[in-house]
Design an enzyme around this catalytic site. Structure first.
Site, PDB file in Angstrom:
ATOM      1  N   ASP A 265       0.996  -1.313  -0.248  1.00  0.00           N
ATOM      2  CA  ASP A 265       0.037   0.213  -0.108  1.00  0.00           C
ATOM      3  C   ASP A 265       0.961   1.353   0.065  1.00  0.00           C
ATOM      4  O   ASP A 265       2.176   1.175   0.249  1.00  0.00           O
ATOM      5  CB  ASP A 265      -0.818  -0.064   1.233  1.00  0.00           C
ATOM      6  CG  ASP A 265      -2.174   0.761   0.976  1.00  0.00           C
ATOM      7  OD1 ASP A 265      -3.157   0.448   1.818  1.00  0.00           O
ATOM      8  OD2 ASP A 265      -2.254   1.919   0.270  1.00  0.00           O
TER       9      ASP A 265
HETATM   10  C1  GLC Z   1      -4.556   4.147   0.010  1.00  0.00           C
HETATM   11  C2  GLC Z   1      -5.215   3.002   0.436  1.00  0.00           C
HETATM   12  C3  GLC Z   1      -5.443   2.179  -0.788  1.00  0.00           C
HETATM   13  C4  GLC Z   1      -5.530   2.745  -2.210  1.00  0.00           C
HETATM   14  C5  GLC Z   1      -4.010   3.280  -2.220  1.00  0.00           C
HETATM   15  C6  GLC Z   1      -3.582   4.036  -3.378  1.00  0.00           C
HETATM   16  O1  GLC Z   1      -3.726   4.731   1.132  1.00  0.00           O
HETATM   17  O2  GLC Z   1      -5.048   2.303   1.459  1.00  0.00           O
HETATM   18  O3  GLC Z   1      -6.614   1.160  -0.588  1.00  0.00           O
HETATM   19  O4  GLC Z   1      -5.448   1.779  -3.088  1.00  0.00           O
HETATM   20  O5  GLC Z   1      -3.730   4.056  -1.165  1.00  0.00           O
HETATM   21  O6  GLC Z   1      -4.601   4.978  -3.560  1.00  0.00           O
END
Ligand code: GLC
Length: 705
Positions: A265
């Site tokens: 993430d």
């Molecule tokens: C965010 C979220 C994730 C998302 C990613 C990209 O922090 O936790 O669900 O897909 O970053 O935006």
């Protein structure tokens, strides 16, 4: 080795330097100030179209397809001339916005969720996006957690079934089609168990609970062929998932045979330093890659340290190449080597076309749950009654999209007020403002029935938006009490990203239609249901607690050694049951369930049996009934829930129609992970329900011998 064919994974791998191999494992933001330089230097594999870690809460730049094609051209004209994968959080729709995922879960309609995935993929791919970070398959039992809005709710079976449907819709027949995208099962794993419902917080999950509650949706996603999995921010019992080899490399990649790409993430690799399990970004890169994180999202541990780690032998070349192969496989499946660019005219026939809007309307209509309907007040007679529409959500437009809506446009969504005006129904008055409640009360007095639209702004749910109080937003309950105080029927239309405490609301509402955040077509869906053009069929995918003090509140709890049937193990100041239970929802008719019949009373390993009931629609209107199969393992080597959803069917019944509904029960529906983490079915008795929700109906027994 014989000369590998051109443009195969092995052929490409064979001509990459270590630096270029590392480059394939790096995802940077479209807003990275050094984007062009990095692309030119071949140190980027994929680009995320998000400007910050909280893209779901902000208004950010829309996707400019011409810019993406231009960046792709630079990549192909630079060494190693490999196409980039463009990724974006197209979570529940692109330009045609569907209900938030927990609303889609309330449809209990696999086919509709699949169609929603198809629409999302067609519109996103037409805009140059190859990879979307959806569906979120976190089991969510805590409505304080803002991301419950993005989940399919509290149940493993329902989340697994709908996750599979969504993935199948998004990835389609072939990923190289301009109507498909790579889907992403996220967040692996246990993120929704954050203590206190506070986002990103610590989780304590025992292995048995992890495997029987949190793992099933990911197991199903892998079986459905999901192209990617995103690791979660959280730690589980002392170990951050992003650095946990047991969970990623051993359980996900080896035991579940996941062959796609695991990405971190946003900056989660670098965040291993905040977790305190690493002292440097070099150590974080080492830990994450060995754990099985193939791509690092946005932070720069891989970019800055991985090449050195490989040359020094700290990271084995084969570990690096396993990750690179997965990324190259993704690019080949997407057809990017043959067709790296997206035609710039696809969108015009695709965005918000009538077919897509109809699917979004069906999804919104079937997502809404009728929670109360005293004296069968609903459906209203649009011609006969003088109706007032008012409340803070009556004029809401883009708020209806809900959280994680990056590409829906305010100009492309109607409010309830807009839609009612378009009906030109002379007897519906649109209350112009709630700013002056004395004026509003006068309007209530002048009408027979009031529709009051209440609920949360989408900024109260989604990422980083956890709450400590589940009451309606400030002032709304007081407004409802004042309106009801006039003494006329009041219908509450409630928009929210999470379950709320409705224990007082239900005392003042004659009817409650729970609408979640229903997307582009939400206003029409709400009005169609209120006036009986459609009949409500939504069922709750999550329990509604009586208050925040009643959390955790979920239906598949354990019996314990002192169940409340024996001891006052519940609260002494309140009922401890859900205010509205998992699987619950009313319709405009009454459906009668016959007793269950089993094709056999005993079952041996490998055999199947059929559990059936007959359903009769005893009411005056057609309904869609969500028939739910629950099973309890009454004797097992580890404690098991008092019941678990193990099947569901959504069936249409005309007035007075009787249908037979059958479920096939095989070993898989009776199995669970035991104390040795083995997937087993154990001899003993089982109880079986076929019911309209998780608290109704009589069970029958089955002996597994
Ligand atoms: C965010 C979220 C994730 C998302 C990613 C990209 O922090 O936790 O669900 O897909 O970053 O935006």
């Amino acid at each position: 080795m014989s000369n590998p064919k051109k443009n195969t994974v092995e052929e490409i791998l064979s001509r990459l330097t270590v630096k270029e191999k590392v480059g394939q494992l790096i995802q940077i933001s479209i807003k990275d100030p050094d984007l062009i330089e990095k692309v030119k230097s071949g140190t980027v594999g994929t680009v995320i179209l998000a400007e910050s870690p909280t893209a779901g809460n902000e208004v950010q730049d829309k996707v400019l397809l011409s810019e993406l094609n231009a960046i792709q051209k630079i990549a192909l004209e630079s060494s190693p001339a490999l196409p980039l994968v463009f990724a974006r959080d197209v979570i529940h729709g692109h330009r045609t916005v569907f209900p938030i995922p927990i609303g889609q879960a309330a449809t209990w309609n696999r086919d509709l969720v699949k169609k929603g995935g198809e629409v999302l993929a067609k519109e996103g791919r037409a805009n140059g996006i190859h990879w979307t970070f959806t569906p979120m398959l976190d089991i969510a039992r805590d409505p304080r957690w803002g991301r419950i809005a993005e989940s399919y709710g509290e149940d493993p079976f329902l989340s697994a079934a709908l996750g599979e449907a969504c993935i199948t819709g998004i990835e389609g027949q072939s990923l190289s089609d301009t109507t498909s995208m790579i889907a992403c099962a996220k967040h692996y794993i246990g993120y929704g168990a954050a203590e206190g419902g506070r986002d990103y917080n610590t989780t304590e999950i025992g292995e048995n609970t992890l495997r029987n509650i949190y793992l099933p949706p990911f197991k199903s996603a892998v079986k459905a062929g999901v192209g990617s999995v995103m690791a979660s921010f959280n730690e589980i019992s002392g170990s951050p998932v992003t650095g946990n080899q047991d969970l990623i490399r051993r359980l996900l990649k080896e035991e579940l045979c996941f062959e796609g790409v695991v990405l971190s993430d946003w900056e989660a690799v670098a965040e291993l330093l905040f977790h305190g399990v690493c002292e440097s970004m070099e150590e974080a890169a080492n830990l994450a890659l060995n754990a099985g994180i193939d791509i690092e999202m946005v932070s720069t541990c891989y970019e800055k340290h991985l090449e050195k780690l490989v040359h020094s032998g700290s990271v084995k070349l084969e570990i690096l190449e396993d990750s690179v192969r997965r990324v190259l496989e993704m690019k080949l499946k997407l057809g990017l080597l043959e067709n790296p660019y997206t035609a710039e005219n696809l969108g015009v026939d695709v965005y918000l076309n009538e077919h897509h809007k109809k699917i979004a309307l069906d999804s919104a209509t079937e997502s809404m749950v009728l929670l109360e309907n005293k004296n069968n007040l609903l459906p209203l007679e649009i011609e006969l009654q003088k109706i007032l529409l008012t409340g803070p959500m009556a004029h809401a437009r883009e708020e209806l999209f809900g959280t994680w809506t990056l590409d829906g446009k305010k100009s492309e969504v109607e409010s309830l007020a807009d839609f009612c005006k378009s009906l030109q129904a002379s007897n519906i008055t649109i209350g112009e403002s709630v700013l002056h409640s004395d004026r509003l009360l006068k309007e209530v007095l002048d009408h027979e029935i009031t529709l009051i639209a209440l609920g949360e702004h989408p900024q109260r749910s989604g990422e980083m938006n956890s709450v400590s109080d589940l009451s309606l937003p400030a002032g709304q309950l007081d407004l409802l009490k004042k309106v009801k105080g006039i003494g006329k029927p009041v219908v509450v239309l409630l928009f929210s990203g999470r379950p709320l405490d409705l224990s007082e609301v239900r005392l003042y509402a004659d009817a409650i239609l729970w609408a979640w955040h229903p997307g582009t077509m939400g206003a029409q869906a709400c009005i169609d249901l209120t006036f009986g053009i459609e009949s409500p069929s939504g069922r709750l995918p999550v329990s509604f607690p009586r208050s925040v003090g009643h959390l955790p509140c979920y239906y598949n709890y354990k019996n314990t050694g002192r169940p409340h049937t024996r001891f006052p193990s519940n609260y002494i100041d309140s009922l401890s049951s859900a205010l509205y239970p998992f699987g619950y929802g009313l319709s405009y008719s009454k459906v009668k369930y016959s007793p269950i019949s089993l094709s056999k009373q005993e079952k041996k390993k490998g055999e199947t049996l059929t559990a059936s009931i007959s359903l009769t629609n005893t009411g005056p209107v057609a309904v869609q009934e969500v028939v739910q199969l629950y099973i309890r393992d009454s004797k097992s080597s580890m404690t098991r829930p008092v019941k678990e959803l193990k099947g569901f069917q959504k069936r249409f019944l005309s007035p007075n129609e009787t249908v037979t509904v059958s479920f096939t029960i095989d070993d898989s529906l009776l199995s669970y992970y035991n104390h040795e983490n083995k997937w087993v079915v154990e001899s003993g008795s089982f109880e079986i329900w076929i019911a309209p929700d998780s608290v109704t109906g009589e069970s029958v027994s089955l002996d597994f011998i």
